[in-house]
Design a protein around this motif. Structure first.
Motif, mmCIF file in Angstrom:
data_model
loop_
_atom_site.group_PDB
_atom_site.id
_atom_site.type_symbol
_atom_site.label_atom_id
_atom_site.label_comp_id
_atom_site.label_asym_id
_atom_site.label_seq_id
_atom_site.Cartn_x
_atom_site.Cartn_y
_atom_site.Cartn_z
ATOM 1 N N TYR A 94 17.199 -8.668 -10.801
ATOM 2 C CA TYR A 94 17.645 -9.957 -11.338
ATOM 3 C C TYR A 94 19.156 -10.019 -11.301
ATOM 4 O O TYR A 94 19.838 -8.991 -11.208
ATOM 5 C CB TYR A 94 17.103 -10.186 -12.750
ATOM 6 N N SER A 95 19.702 -11.233 -11.358
ATOM 7 C CA SER A 95 21.140 -11.448 -11.296
ATOM 8 C C SER A 95 21.431 -12.788 -11.959
ATOM 9 O O SER A 95 20.563 -13.660 -12.013
ATOM 10 C CB SER A 95 21.602 -11.459 -9.839
ATOM 11 N N GLU A 96 22.665 -12.975 -12.442
ATOM 12 C CA GLU A 96 22.944 -14.173 -13.225
ATOM 13 C C GLU A 96 22.866 -15.466 -12.427
ATOM 14 O O GLU A 96 22.569 -16.522 -12.960
ATOM 15 C CB GLU A 96 24.299 -14.073 -13.922
ATOM 16 N N PHE A 97 23.141 -15.407 -11.129
ATOM 17 C CA PHE A 97 22.984 -16.554 -10.238
ATOM 18 C C PHE A 97 23.120 -16.063 -8.811
ATOM 19 O O PHE A 97 23.453 -14.902 -8.560
ATOM 20 C CB PHE A 97 24.001 -17.676 -10.511
ATOM 21 N N GLY A 98 22.824 -16.961 -7.857
ATOM 22 C CA GLY A 98 23.047 -16.650 -6.455
ATOM 23 C C GLY A 98 24.471 -17.013 -6.068
ATOM 24 O O GLY A 98 25.351 -17.155 -6.916
ATOM 25 N N ARG A 99 24.710 -17.173 -4.771
ATOM 26 C CA ARG A 99 26.032 -17.526 -4.282
ATOM 27 C C ARG A 99 25.971 -18.861 -3.558
ATOM 28 O O ARG A 99 24.898 -19.384 -3.254
ATOM 29 C CB ARG A 99 26.571 -16.449 -3.330
ATOM 30 N N SER A 100 27.125 -19.410 -3.272
ATOM 31 C CA SER A 100 27.186 -20.702 -2.589
ATOM 32 C C SER A 100 26.589 -20.606 -1.192
ATOM 33 O O SER A 100 26.686 -19.570 -0.521
ATOM 34 C CB SER A 100 28.642 -21.178 -2.503
ATOM 35 N N ALA A 101 25.969 -21.700 -0.767
ATOM 36 C CA ALA A 101 25.371 -21.715 0.567
ATOM 37 C C ALA A 101 26.439 -21.659 1.648
ATOM 38 O O ALA A 101 26.229 -21.062 2.709
ATOM 39 C CB ALA A 101 24.515 -22.964 0.741
ATOM 40 N N ARG A 102 27.586 -22.256 1.368
ATOM 41 C CA ARG A 102 28.670 -22.270 2.351
ATOM 42 C C ARG A 102 29.671 -21.154 2.036
ATOM 43 O O ARG A 102 30.027 -20.935 0.883
ATOM 44 C CB ARG A 102 29.379 -23.633 2.333
ATOM 45 N N GLU A 103 30.132 -20.465 3.061
ATOM 46 C CA GLU A 103 31.150 -19.435 2.873
ATOM 47 C C GLU A 103 32.477 -20.081 2.481
ATOM 48 O O GLU A 103 32.698 -21.278 2.703
ATOM 49 C CB GLU A 103 31.323 -18.626 4.150
ATOM 50 N N ASN A 104 33.369 -19.306 1.882
ATOM 51 C CA ASN A 104 34.696 -19.822 1.539
ATOM 52 C C ASN A 104 35.743 -19.298 2.533
ATOM 53 O O ASN A 104 35.428 -18.455 3.384
ATOM 54 C CB ASN A 104 35.043 -19.464 0.084
ATOM 55 N N PRO A 105 36.973 -19.783 2.450
ATOM 56 C CA PRO A 105 37.990 -19.344 3.425
ATOM 57 C C PRO A 105 38.313 -17.859 3.356
ATOM 58 O O PRO A 105 38.888 -17.314 4.316
ATOM 59 C CB PRO A 105 39.222 -20.188 3.032
ATOM 60 N N ALA A 106 37.970 -17.188 2.266
ATOM 61 C CA ALA A 106 38.275 -15.764 2.123
ATOM 62 C C ALA A 106 37.147 -14.876 2.639
ATOM 63 O O ALA A 106 37.098 -13.684 2.318
ATOM 64 C CB ALA A 106 38.562 -15.442 0.657
ATOM 65 N N ARG A 107 36.269 -15.440 3.433
ATOM 66 C CA ARG A 107 35.109 -14.709 3.974
ATOM 67 C C ARG A 107 34.214 -14.188 2.849
ATOM 68 O O ARG A 107 33.676 -13.072 2.907
ATOM 69 C CB ARG A 107 35.555 -13.539 4.871
#
Length: 392
Positions: A304-317
Protein backbone atom coordinates in the motif's frame (compact mmCIF):
# COMPACT_ATOMS: atom_id res chain seq x y z
CA UNK A 1 26.40 -19.81 4.78
CA UNK A 2 25.04 -16.68 6.44
CA UNK A 3 21.29 -16.40 6.96
CA UNK A 4 21.03 -13.35 4.68
CA UNK A 5 22.86 -15.23 1.91
CA UNK A 6 20.49 -18.17 2.28
CA UNK A 7 17.41 -15.95 2.13
CA UNK A 8 18.66 -14.10 -0.93
CA UNK A 9 19.51 -17.35 -2.69
CA UNK A 10 16.13 -18.84 -1.86
CA UNK A 11 14.37 -15.74 -3.11
CA UNK A 12 16.36 -15.55 -6.33
CA UNK A 13 15.88 -19.19 -7.26
CA UNK A 14 12.33 -19.59 -5.98
CA UNK A 15 13.53 -22.47 -3.83
CA UNK A 16 11.94 -23.16 -0.46
CA UNK A 17 12.26 -25.96 2.03
CA UNK A 18 9.00 -27.50 3.20
CA UNK A 19 9.86 -28.21 6.84
CA UNK A 20 7.16 -26.45 8.91
CA UNK A 21 8.62 -24.27 11.64
CA UNK A 22 7.29 -21.44 13.73
CA UNK A 23 8.64 -17.92 13.34
CA UNK A 24 12.16 -17.83 14.76
CA UNK A 25 12.09 -21.51 15.67
CA UNK A 26 15.48 -23.16 16.20
CA UNK A 27 16.43 -26.75 15.50
CA UNK A 28 16.81 -28.79 18.69
CA UNK A 29 20.23 -30.19 19.53
CA UNK A 30 18.98 -32.94 21.82
CA UNK A 31 16.06 -35.30 22.15
CA UNK A 32 14.24 -32.88 24.42
CA UNK A 33 11.82 -30.62 22.46
CA UNK A 34 12.61 -26.96 22.99
CA UNK A 35 10.02 -24.21 23.43
CA UNK A 36 10.46 -23.14 19.78
CA UNK A 37 9.67 -26.67 18.63
CA UNK A 38 6.58 -26.75 20.81
CA UNK A 39 5.51 -23.65 18.92
CA UNK A 40 6.38 -25.27 15.61
CA UNK A 41 4.27 -28.31 16.39
CA UNK A 42 1.26 -26.03 16.70
CA UNK A 43 2.01 -24.06 13.52
CA UNK A 44 -0.59 -25.84 11.42
CA UNK A 45 -3.30 -24.97 13.96
CA UNK A 46 -2.49 -21.29 14.16
CA UNK A 47 -4.41 -18.35 12.77
CA UNK A 48 -3.83 -15.91 9.96
CA UNK A 49 -0.92 -13.52 9.50
CA UNK A 50 -1.11 -10.22 7.60
CA UNK A 51 2.07 -8.58 6.32
CA UNK A 52 1.63 -4.99 5.11
CA UNK A 53 4.40 -3.52 2.97
CA UNK A 54 4.21 0.26 3.01
CA UNK A 55 5.65 1.95 -0.10
CA UNK A 56 6.27 5.27 1.59
CA UNK A 57 6.23 8.46 -0.45
CA UNK A 58 3.64 7.56 -3.09
CA UNK A 59 4.54 4.75 -5.48
CA UNK A 60 4.24 5.31 -9.23
CA UNK A 61 1.66 2.72 -10.22
CA UNK A 62 2.01 3.33 -13.96
CA UNK A 63 5.69 2.36 -13.99
CA UNK A 64 5.08 -0.53 -11.59
CA UNK A 65 2.23 -2.15 -13.52
CA UNK A 66 2.80 -0.83 -17.03
CA UNK A 67 0.04 -0.32 -19.67
CA UNK A 68 2.60 -1.00 -22.38
CA UNK A 69 0.04 -1.44 -25.19
CA UNK A 70 -1.38 2.08 -24.73
CA UNK A 71 0.35 4.71 -26.94
CA UNK A 72 -0.86 7.41 -24.51
CA UNK A 73 1.45 5.98 -21.84
CA UNK A 74 4.51 6.67 -23.98
CA UNK A 75 3.15 10.06 -25.07
CA UNK A 76 2.71 11.18 -21.45
CA UNK A 77 6.06 9.78 -20.35
CA UNK A 78 8.51 10.30 -23.17
CA UNK A 79 11.58 10.14 -20.91
CA UNK A 80 10.58 7.93 -17.98
CA UNK A 81 8.31 5.31 -19.56
CA UNK A 82 9.48 1.70 -19.32
CA UNK A 83 10.45 0.51 -22.80
CA UNK A 84 8.19 -2.08 -24.43
CA UNK A 85 11.07 -4.45 -25.00
CA UNK A 86 11.96 -4.42 -21.29
CA UNK A 87 8.62 -5.00 -19.59
CA UNK A 88 7.44 -8.35 -18.21
CA UNK A 89 4.12 -8.89 -19.97
CA UNK A 90 1.27 -10.36 -17.90
CA UNK A 91 -1.18 -10.26 -20.81
CA UNK A 92 -1.45 -8.43 -24.12
CA UNK A 93 -1.90 -5.03 -22.42
CA UNK A 94 -0.41 -5.04 -18.93
CA UNK A 95 3.14 -5.76 -17.75
CA UNK A 96 5.37 -5.55 -14.69
CA UNK A 97 8.42 -3.34 -14.41
CA UNK A 98 11.53 -5.44 -15.21
CA UNK A 99 12.82 -4.94 -11.64
CA UNK A 100 9.89 -7.04 -10.40
CA UNK A 101 11.10 -10.20 -12.12
CA UNK A 102 11.37 -12.08 -8.81
CA UNK A 103 7.57 -11.87 -8.50
CA UNK A 104 7.10 -13.98 -11.65
CA UNK A 105 7.10 -17.38 -9.87
CA UNK A 106 4.22 -16.16 -7.68
CA UNK A 107 2.34 -14.89 -10.73
CA UNK A 108 2.85 -18.13 -12.64
CA UNK A 109 1.70 -20.21 -9.67
CA UNK A 110 -1.47 -18.14 -9.36
CA UNK A 111 -0.60 -16.68 -5.95
CA UNK A 112 -0.11 -13.03 -6.94
CA UNK A 113 -3.04 -10.68 -7.51
CA UNK A 114 -2.49 -7.33 -9.20
CA UNK A 115 -5.24 -4.95 -8.11
CA UNK A 116 -5.49 -1.97 -10.47
CA UNK A 117 -6.94 1.47 -9.96
CA UNK A 118 -6.72 1.46 -6.15
CA UNK A 119 -7.04 4.72 -4.28
CA UNK A 120 -9.11 7.06 -2.18
CA UNK A 121 -11.93 9.07 -3.72
CA UNK A 122 -11.24 12.81 -3.27
CA UNK A 123 -7.66 11.99 -2.30
CA UNK A 124 -5.54 14.58 -0.55
CA UNK A 125 -2.18 15.54 -2.14
CA UNK A 126 -0.54 15.90 1.29
CA UNK A 127 1.65 12.95 2.29
CA UNK A 128 0.63 13.35 5.93
CA UNK A 129 -3.11 13.61 5.41
CA UNK A 130 -3.28 10.95 2.70
CA UNK A 131 -1.32 8.49 4.82
CA UNK A 132 -3.61 9.29 7.74
CA UNK A 133 -6.60 8.36 5.56
CA UNK A 134 -5.01 5.05 4.56
CA UNK A 135 -3.88 4.24 8.11
CA UNK A 136 -7.29 4.94 9.64
CA UNK A 137 -9.24 3.27 6.82
CA UNK A 138 -11.58 6.24 6.50
CA UNK A 139 -13.25 8.36 3.85
CA UNK A 140 -11.33 11.48 2.81
CA UNK A 141 -13.72 13.74 4.74
CA UNK A 142 -13.55 11.72 7.98
CA UNK A 143 -10.87 12.46 10.58
CA UNK A 144 -9.87 9.66 12.93
CA UNK A 145 -6.87 8.93 15.10
CA UNK A 146 -7.28 5.18 15.59
CA UNK A 147 -5.78 2.86 12.99
CA UNK A 148 -7.91 0.32 11.17
CA UNK A 149 -5.82 -2.53 12.59
CA UNK A 150 -6.26 -1.13 16.09
CA UNK A 151 -10.03 -1.46 15.59
CA UNK A 152 -9.55 -5.02 14.35
CA UNK A 153 -7.59 -5.80 17.52
CA UNK A 154 -10.47 -4.36 19.53
CA UNK A 155 -12.80 -6.99 18.03
CA UNK A 156 -10.36 -9.71 19.02
CA UNK A 157 -10.27 -8.29 22.52
CA UNK A 158 -14.03 -8.79 22.83
CA UNK A 159 -13.69 -12.41 21.69
CA UNK A 160 -10.60 -12.99 23.91
CA UNK A 161 -8.56 -14.07 20.90
CA UNK A 162 -4.77 -13.95 20.99
CA UNK A 163 -3.30 -11.28 18.72
CA UNK A 164 0.16 -9.86 18.07
CA UNK A 165 1.68 -7.01 16.09
CA UNK A 166 5.10 -5.84 14.90
CA UNK A 167 6.53 -2.89 12.98
CA UNK A 168 9.81 -2.73 11.05
CA UNK A 169 11.40 0.10 9.09
CA UNK A 170 9.43 2.89 10.77
CA UNK A 171 8.70 4.12 14.27
CA UNK A 172 5.23 5.36 13.32
CA UNK A 173 2.31 3.30 14.61
CA UNK A 174 0.30 3.90 11.42
CA UNK A 175 -2.59 1.41 11.16
CA UNK A 176 -1.86 0.24 14.73
CA UNK A 177 -2.39 3.72 16.21
CA UNK A 178 -4.71 3.66 19.22
CA UNK A 179 -4.14 0.12 20.44
CA UNK A 180 -5.29 -0.31 24.03
CA UNK A 181 -2.01 -0.08 25.87
CA UNK A 182 -0.16 2.67 27.70
CA UNK A 183 3.50 3.51 28.08
CA UNK A 184 5.37 6.25 29.87
CA UNK A 185 8.05 6.90 27.30
CA UNK A 186 7.62 5.82 23.67
CA UNK A 187 4.49 4.55 22.00
CA UNK A 188 3.98 1.66 24.42
CA UNK A 189 5.38 -1.21 22.42
CA UNK A 190 6.74 -3.98 24.60
CA UNK A 191 10.28 -5.11 23.86
CA UNK A 192 11.28 -8.47 22.41
CA UNK A 193 15.00 -8.85 23.12
CA UNK A 194 15.79 -11.47 20.48
CA UNK A 195 13.18 -13.21 18.31
CA UNK A 196 15.32 -16.35 18.16
CA UNK A 197 15.12 -16.58 21.96
CA UNK A 198 11.42 -15.69 22.17
CA UNK A 199 9.66 -17.35 19.25
CA UNK A 200 6.32 -17.47 21.03
CA UNK A 201 6.57 -14.37 23.14
CA UNK A 202 3.80 -13.13 25.38
CA UNK A 203 3.50 -11.04 28.49
CA UNK A 204 5.34 -13.66 30.52
CA UNK A 205 8.50 -13.70 28.44
CA UNK A 206 8.80 -10.22 26.95
CA UNK A 207 11.37 -8.02 28.61
CA UNK A 208 9.64 -4.84 29.79
CA UNK A 209 11.54 -1.78 30.87
CA UNK A 210 10.65 -0.36 34.26
CA UNK A 211 8.50 2.35 32.72
CA UNK A 212 6.64 0.01 30.35
CA UNK A 213 3.04 -0.32 31.38
CA UNK A 214 0.37 -2.39 29.69
CA UNK A 215 -3.07 -1.55 30.97
CA UNK A 216 -6.27 -3.56 31.08
CA UNK A 217 -7.08 -6.98 29.70
CA UNK A 218 -5.23 -7.03 26.42
CA UNK A 219 -6.69 -10.34 25.25
CA UNK A 220 -3.22 -11.89 25.57
CA UNK A 221 -1.81 -9.41 23.06
CA UNK A 222 1.88 -9.11 22.26
CA UNK A 223 3.71 -6.27 20.56
CA UNK A 224 7.15 -6.22 18.97
CA UNK A 225 8.98 -2.89 19.18
CA UNK A 226 8.95 -0.43 16.29
CA UNK A 227 12.40 -0.49 14.81
CA UNK A 228 14.40 0.93 11.91
CA UNK A 229 16.77 -1.76 10.61
CA UNK A 230 19.53 -0.49 8.34
CA UNK A 231 17.91 -1.52 5.05
CA UNK A 232 14.60 -2.76 3.75
CA UNK A 233 15.97 -6.27 3.41
CA UNK A 234 17.06 -6.08 7.05
CA UNK A 235 13.44 -5.23 7.86
CA UNK A 236 12.24 -8.17 5.80
CA UNK A 237 14.63 -10.51 7.60
CA UNK A 238 13.52 -9.09 10.96
CA UNK A 239 9.89 -9.59 9.99
CA UNK A 240 10.53 -13.18 8.95
CA UNK A 241 12.21 -13.87 12.29
CA UNK A 242 9.57 -12.27 14.48
CA UNK A 243 7.17 -14.49 16.37
CA UNK A 244 3.99 -12.53 15.80
CA UNK A 245 1.48 -15.33 16.18
CA UNK A 246 1.25 -17.58 19.22
CA UNK A 247 0.77 -21.30 19.26
CA UNK A 248 -2.92 -21.28 20.16
CA UNK A 249 -5.52 -22.15 17.59
CA UNK A 250 -7.37 -19.10 16.33
CA UNK A 251 -4.58 -16.63 16.99
CA UNK A 252 -3.84 -13.70 14.68
CA UNK A 253 -0.93 -11.50 13.72
CA UNK A 254 -0.09 -8.36 11.76
CA UNK A 255 3.30 -7.00 10.66
CA UNK A 256 4.02 -3.77 8.84
CA UNK A 257 7.29 -3.29 6.97
CA UNK A 258 8.17 0.09 5.41
CA UNK A 259 10.16 0.73 2.23
CA UNK A 260 10.81 4.48 1.95
CA UNK A 261 11.86 6.62 -1.00
CA UNK A 262 8.92 6.61 -3.44
CA UNK A 263 8.45 10.39 -3.56
CA UNK A 264 10.14 10.49 -6.97
CA UNK A 265 9.82 14.12 -8.10
CA UNK A 266 13.11 13.97 -10.02
CA UNK A 267 15.29 11.39 -11.77
CA UNK A 268 12.67 8.76 -11.16
CA UNK A 269 13.68 5.97 -13.51
CA UNK A 270 16.87 4.84 -11.76
CA UNK A 271 15.57 5.40 -8.22
CA UNK A 272 12.29 3.63 -8.89
CA UNK A 273 13.98 0.64 -10.48
CA UNK A 274 16.15 0.14 -7.38
CA UNK A 275 13.16 0.43 -5.03
CA UNK A 276 11.08 -2.05 -7.02
CA UNK A 277 13.97 -4.51 -7.09
CA UNK A 278 14.15 -4.28 -3.29
CA UNK A 279 10.40 -4.80 -3.06
CA UNK A 280 10.50 -7.88 -5.28
CA UNK A 281 13.45 -9.38 -3.43
CA UNK A 282 11.74 -8.74 -0.10
CA UNK A 283 8.51 -10.40 -1.22
CA UNK A 284 10.38 -13.37 -2.69
CA UNK A 285 12.36 -13.74 0.53
CA UNK A 286 9.20 -13.67 2.64
CA UNK A 287 7.64 -16.27 0.36
CA UNK A 288 10.65 -18.58 0.64
CA UNK A 289 10.77 -18.26 4.44
CA UNK A 290 7.02 -18.64 4.97
CA UNK A 291 6.91 -21.74 2.77
CA UNK A 292 9.90 -23.15 4.63
CA UNK A 293 8.17 -22.57 7.94
CA UNK A 294 4.82 -23.96 6.78
CA UNK A 295 3.11 -20.56 7.07
CA UNK A 296 2.56 -19.47 3.46
CA UNK A 297 -1.05 -20.66 3.24
CA UNK A 298 -1.88 -18.75 6.43
CA UNK A 299 -0.32 -15.47 5.28
CA UNK A 300 -1.56 -12.55 3.19
CA UNK A 301 0.94 -9.92 1.96
CA UNK A 302 -0.38 -6.56 0.74
CA UNK A 303 1.39 -3.48 -0.60
CA UNK A 304 0.00 0.00 0.00
CA UNK A 305 1.03 3.62 -0.49
CA UNK A 306 -0.51 7.01 0.27
CA UNK A 307 -1.20 7.76 -3.41
CA UNK A 308 0.04 7.07 -6.92
CA UNK A 309 1.94 9.49 -9.14
CA UNK A 310 0.90 11.85 -11.91
CA UNK A 311 0.14 10.31 -15.28
CA UNK A 312 2.33 12.88 -17.00
CA UNK A 313 6.05 13.15 -16.27
CA UNK A 314 7.44 16.48 -15.06
CA UNK A 315 10.41 18.45 -16.47
CA UNK A 316 12.73 16.93 -13.85
CA UNK A 317 12.22 13.42 -15.25
CA UNK A 318 10.00 12.56 -12.34
CA UNK A 319 6.34 12.61 -11.37
CA UNK A 320 4.12 14.57 -9.01
CA UNK A 321 1.64 13.37 -6.40
CA UNK A 322 -1.14 11.53 -8.18
CA UNK A 323 -4.28 9.45 -7.89
CA UNK A 324 -5.01 5.75 -8.29
CA UNK A 325 -2.30 3.09 -8.53
CA UNK A 326 -1.91 -0.67 -8.67
CA UNK A 327 -1.15 -2.77 -5.61
CA UNK A 328 -0.19 -6.38 -4.97
CA UNK A 329 -1.77 -9.06 -2.83
CA UNK A 330 -0.02 -12.41 -2.49
CA UNK A 331 -0.28 -15.54 -0.41
CA UNK A 332 -1.12 -19.22 -0.47
CA UNK A 333 -4.87 -18.51 -0.50
CA UNK A 334 -4.73 -15.75 -3.11
CA UNK A 335 -6.48 -16.37 -6.41
CA UNK A 336 -3.94 -14.73 -8.68
CA UNK A 337 -4.62 -12.56 -11.70
CA UNK A 338 -5.49 -9.02 -12.72
CA UNK A 339 -8.28 -7.28 -10.81
CA UNK A 340 -9.95 -3.97 -11.59
CA UNK A 341 -9.84 -1.94 -14.77
CA UNK A 342 -6.60 -1.41 -16.64
CA UNK A 343 -5.47 2.24 -16.60
CA UNK A 344 -7.39 4.28 -19.19
CA UNK A 345 -5.18 7.26 -19.91
CA UNK A 346 -7.94 8.83 -21.99
CA UNK A 347 -10.04 9.16 -18.81
CA UNK A 348 -7.81 11.25 -16.59
CA UNK A 349 -9.71 13.37 -14.06
CA UNK A 350 -9.83 17.16 -13.94
CA UNK A 351 -6.40 17.35 -12.32
CA UNK A 352 -4.83 14.97 -14.83
CA UNK A 353 -4.75 11.99 -12.46
CA UNK A 354 -5.92 8.43 -12.93
CA UNK A 355 -9.41 8.06 -11.46
CA UNK A 356 -10.00 5.64 -8.60
CA UNK A 357 -11.68 2.42 -9.69
CA UNK A 358 -11.32 0.44 -6.44
CA UNK A 359 -11.72 1.96 -2.99
CA UNK A 360 -8.52 1.22 -1.06
CA UNK A 361 -10.63 0.02 1.86
CA UNK A 362 -11.66 -3.01 -0.20
CA UNK A 363 -8.13 -4.32 0.35
CA UNK A 364 -8.74 -4.01 4.09
CA UNK A 365 -12.20 -5.54 3.85
CA UNK A 366 -10.65 -8.57 2.13
CA UNK A 367 -8.32 -9.02 5.10
CA UNK A 368 -10.94 -8.35 7.77
CA UNK A 369 -13.79 -10.44 6.39
CA UNK A 370 -12.75 -13.43 4.22
CA UNK A 371 -9.25 -13.75 5.71
CA UNK A 372 -9.72 -13.00 9.42
CA UNK A 373 -13.46 -13.57 9.76
CA UNK A 374 -14.12 -10.25 11.51
CA UNK A 375 -17.16 -8.01 11.23
CA UNK A 376 -15.97 -5.53 8.60
CA UNK A 377 -18.56 -2.78 8.98
CA UNK A 378 -17.81 -2.34 12.67
CA UNK A 379 -14.15 -1.67 11.83
CA UNK A 380 -14.38 0.40 8.63
CA UNK A 381 -17.64 2.12 9.66
CA UNK A 382 -18.93 1.77 6.12
CA UNK A 383 -20.36 -0.89 3.82
CA UNK A 384 -17.13 -1.88 2.07
CA UNK A 385 -17.16 -5.04 -0.01
CA UNK A 386 -14.14 -7.39 -0.03
CA UNK A 387 -12.42 -8.28 -3.27
CA UNK A 388 -13.16 -11.79 -4.61
CA UNK A 389 -9.56 -12.93 -4.68
CA UNK A 390 -9.16 -15.40 -1.80
CA UNK A 391 -9.66 -19.13 -2.07
CA UNK A 392 -11.73 -20.79 0.63
Amino acid sequence: MKRREFLSMAAATGAALSMPRAFSASVPTSGVPSQPDACATAASRRGKLLILIELKGGNDGLNTVVPFADPAYYALRRRIAVARDQVIALDERIALHPSLRLLLPLWRSGQLAVVQGVGCAQANPSHFRSMEIWDTGSRANVYRRDGWLARAFAQWRVSHARAAAAIFGSVEAGPFAGLSFAHASHDAWTHVPDPDDAPCFNRTNVNLAEDDRVTGDLFNASFAPPSRPATFLDSIEAASRTAVVGAQQGSYGAIRVTLDGFDTHANQSERHAVLLEQLAQGCATLHAELVRRGRWNDTLIITYSEFGRSARENPARGTEHGGAASHFMMGGRVRGGLYGQSPDLARLDGTGQLPVEIDFRRLYATVLGPFWGLETRGILHDDVKPLPLLRA
